[in-house]
Design a protein around this motif. Structure first.
Motif, PDB file in Angstrom:
ATOM      1  N   GLY A  23      39.042  28.138  38.273  1.00  0.00           N
ATOM      2  CA  GLY A  23      38.280  28.758  37.195  1.00  0.00           C
ATOM      3  C   GLY A  23      38.561  30.235  36.979  1.00  0.00           C
ATOM      4  N   ASN A  24      39.507  30.807  37.702  1.00  0.00           N
ATOM      5  CA  ASN A  24      39.879  32.211  37.523  1.00  0.00           C
ATOM      6  C   ASN A  24      41.296  32.300  36.979  1.00  0.00           C
ATOM      7  OD1 ASN A  24      37.525  33.575  38.773  1.00  0.00           O
ATOM      8  ND2 ASN A  24      38.228  32.479  40.578  1.00  0.00           N
ATOM      9  N   TRP A  25      41.512  33.238  36.060  1.00  0.00           N
ATOM     10  CA  TRP A  25      42.841  33.495  35.536  1.00  0.00           C
ATOM     11  C   TRP A  25      43.529  34.517  36.419  1.00  0.00           C
ATOM     12  CZ3 TRP A  25      45.077  30.398  32.291  1.00  0.00           C
ATOM     13  CH2 TRP A  25      44.312  29.685  31.367  1.00  0.00           C
ATOM     14  N   TYR A  26      44.719  34.183  36.876  1.00  0.00           N
ATOM     15  CA  TYR A  26      45.529  35.080  37.697  1.00  0.00           C
ATOM     16  C   TYR A  26      46.663  35.633  36.831  1.00  0.00           C
ATOM     17  CZ  TYR A  26      43.281  33.708  42.081  1.00  0.00           C
ATOM     18  OH  TYR A  26      42.384  33.505  43.098  1.00  0.00           O
ATOM     19  N   ALA A  52      43.583  38.335  40.062  1.00  0.00           N
ATOM     20  CA  ALA A  52      42.434  37.778  39.345  1.00  0.00           C
ATOM     21  C   ALA A  52      41.304  38.806  39.367  1.00  0.00           C
ATOM     22  CB  ALA A  52      41.979  36.482  39.995  1.00  0.00           C
ATOM     23  N   ARG A 108      49.265  33.856  27.623  1.00  0.00           N
ATOM     24  CA  ARG A 108      48.550  32.817  28.368  1.00  0.00           C
ATOM     25  C   ARG A 108      49.485  31.977  29.238  1.00  0.00           C
ATOM     26  NH1 ARG A 108      43.679  29.424  27.845  1.00  0.00           N
ATOM     27  NH2 ARG A 108      42.971  30.731  26.145  1.00  0.00           N
ATOM     28  N   SER A 161      45.820  29.483  36.248  1.00  0.00           N
ATOM     29  CA  SER A 161      44.395  29.221  36.430  1.00  0.00           C
ATOM     30  C   SER A 161      44.191  28.550  37.790  1.00  0.00           C
ATOM     31  CB  SER A 161      43.874  28.316  35.318  1.00  0.00           C
ATOM     32  OG  SER A 161      42.500  28.049  35.512  1.00  0.00           O
TER      33      SER A 161
END
Length: 100
Positions: free
Chosen positions: A23-26, A91, A15, A20
């Motif tokens: 709202g999107n995880w890259y 993402a 993590r 972030s």
């Protein structure tokens, strides 16, 4: 964290290595299995992040057009806004689940 389509892991990284944005995880480029991504010709330029590269996610016989994206060379102002260099980070859209 993992980006998965059904049972296939497309990307995996701790993590603390993800970023972030909106709202999107890259995921860092080194954590993404590029065997599942095919560059898409779809053009898009984000006003603050820069020119986007979309990818079709291809797993077995399933193709999801433009469901992954990256900013290979984000604008300096975008890097400043995010607080980190997210060049090349990838993402994924909703069909590709991001899980712990």
């Amino acid at each position: 964290m993992k980006a998965v389509l059904e049972d296939t892991v497309i990307a995996e990284a701790p993590r603390e290595e993800l970023i972030s944005i909106e709202g999107n995880w890259y995921f860092p480029p080194s954590s993404v299995n590029s065997d599942y991504l095919v560059e898409s010709p779809t053009p898009y330029t984000c006003p603050w992040k820069g020119v986007c590269q979309y990818y079709t996610v291809r797993v077995d016989d399933r193709e999801l057009t433009d469901r992954a994206w990256s900013y290979p060379h984000p604008y300096e102002s975008g890097r400043e806004r995010v607080g980190k260099d997210f060049s090349g980070y990838v993402a994924f859209w909703k069909e590709i689940r991001v899980i712990d």
